[in-house]
Scaffold this motif. Structure first.
Motif, mmCIF file in Angstrom:
data_model
loop_
_atom_site.group_PDB
_atom_site.id
_atom_site.type_symbol
_atom_site.label_atom_id
_atom_site.label_comp_id
_atom_site.label_asym_id
_atom_site.label_seq_id
_atom_site.Cartn_x
_atom_site.Cartn_y
_atom_site.Cartn_z
ATOM 1 N N ASP A 91 21.723 19.777 -28.758
ATOM 2 C CA ASP A 91 21.571 19.422 -30.165
ATOM 3 C C ASP A 91 21.565 20.703 -30.992
ATOM 4 N N PHE A 150 27.849 13.648 -28.046
ATOM 5 C CA PHE A 150 27.056 14.074 -26.897
ATOM 6 C C PHE A 150 27.838 13.791 -25.620
ATOM 7 N N ARG A 161 19.664 13.439 -26.403
ATOM 8 C CA ARG A 161 19.828 13.867 -27.781
ATOM 9 C C ARG A 161 18.986 12.902 -28.609
ATOM 10 N N GLU A 184 18.110 11.275 -31.673
ATOM 11 C CA GLU A 184 18.769 11.051 -32.958
ATOM 12 C C GLU A 184 18.009 10.113 -33.886
ATOM 13 N N GLU A 201 18.678 18.851 -23.070
ATOM 14 C CA GLU A 201 18.864 18.431 -24.461
ATOM 15 C C GLU A 201 19.972 19.266 -25.091
#
Length: 271
Positions: free
Chosen positions: A46, A81, A15, A17, A44
């Motif tokens: 998100d 996550f 992820r 960020e 991934e």
């Protein structure tokens, strides 16, 4: 010439960020693709695919060829996550004899990858930590210029000059015989976001009498900003610690019993 790691799959949960985490994902992915004939799955989770939008174009420029990565995107607005679930799904997705639980911020000396890989192929070990325990972590204060120079030269002394030594224990990366990973209970999905799952994983696979080894070398960690998915402000920290405290006093028979009754494992019907 690339080193043959074709019987391994690197499984990398992400992820993205922050801008430094984006740089790290690009750096480690490019490093693996430039140096090894291997397989990579990046999953991934998100609200949108930052990898597709921001990382992939840069990787294409760096590599000047197609980016040979299996990228799986799962759309989610959940702020936390669940790394353990994502790893388990990639273990099942992988088809090679070896899987490498690989942190997207990690680099290792080239020889460490080959030694860990060969140790499993030769049936010397079932699980390999490709770094030593103790003061064996280089915490790298990376910049775009530093990682660009490193990728061009593959000279780890470039990273050394911008690092400080710190302890290394159980995280970063582990090479697993895939069937051992599965038989040993995969990742514990009762841990969520940042947690002591690295300690639990090492305790479990050693207590279950799998042959766990280490490579006597350093690990390089590209530093990054830390939010609740990578620091102690994780809202699940209390329940994670309770899970770890419960497990760390179990013996081999108790661990087998405990993991044989974990509901999350029932999702993976193929095992």
């Amino acid at each position: 010439m690339k080193t043959d790691l074709s019987k391994a799959t690197f499984i990398i949960p992400i992820r993205i960020e922050s801008s430094d985490r984006l740089r790290n994902v690009i750096t480690t992915t490019a490093f693996l693709l430039e140096n090894f004939d291997t397989n990579i799955i990046i999953k991934e989770v998100d609200s949108e695919s930052v990898f597709q939008r921001d990382a992939l174009p840069v990787l294409k420029d760096i590599l000047d060829v197609d980016v040979n990565v299996q990228h799986i995107f799962e759309k989610s607005d959940e702020p936390l996550f669940h790394r353990q679930r994502v790893l388990n799904e990639m273990v099942i997705e992988a088809k090679t004899e070896i899987v490498v639980n690989y942190d997207c911020d990690v680099l290792l000396p080239l020889d460490s990858y080959h030694k860990a890989y060969q140790s499993i192929l030769d049936h010397t070990h079932d699980v390999v930590y490709p770094y030593e325990q103790g003061m064996y972590q280089y915490q790298v204060r990376a910049t775009d210029e530093i990682v660009s120079e490193f990728l061009q030269t593959r000279d780890f002394t470039i990273l050394d000059k911008h690092s400080n030594l710190h302890t290394s224990d159980f995280g970063w990366a582990q090479f697993f015989r895939r069937q051992v990973y599965i038989d040993g209970g995969l990742e514990n999905e009762n841990f969520k976001a940042y947690s002591p799952e690295d300690k639990e994983r090492f305790y479990r696979f050693t207590t279950l009498d799998y042959n766990v080894g280490r490579i006597n070398d350093y690990v390089y960690h590209l530093e990054h900003a830390r939010g609740e998915n990578s620091w102690f402000n994780n809202p699940y920290m209390l329940s994670n610690m309770e899970e770890w405290e419960k497990i760390q006093i179990m013996n081999k028979e108790q661990l087998i019993e405990y993991y044989s009754n974990q509901q999350y494992l029932k999702k993976y019907a193929s095992i």
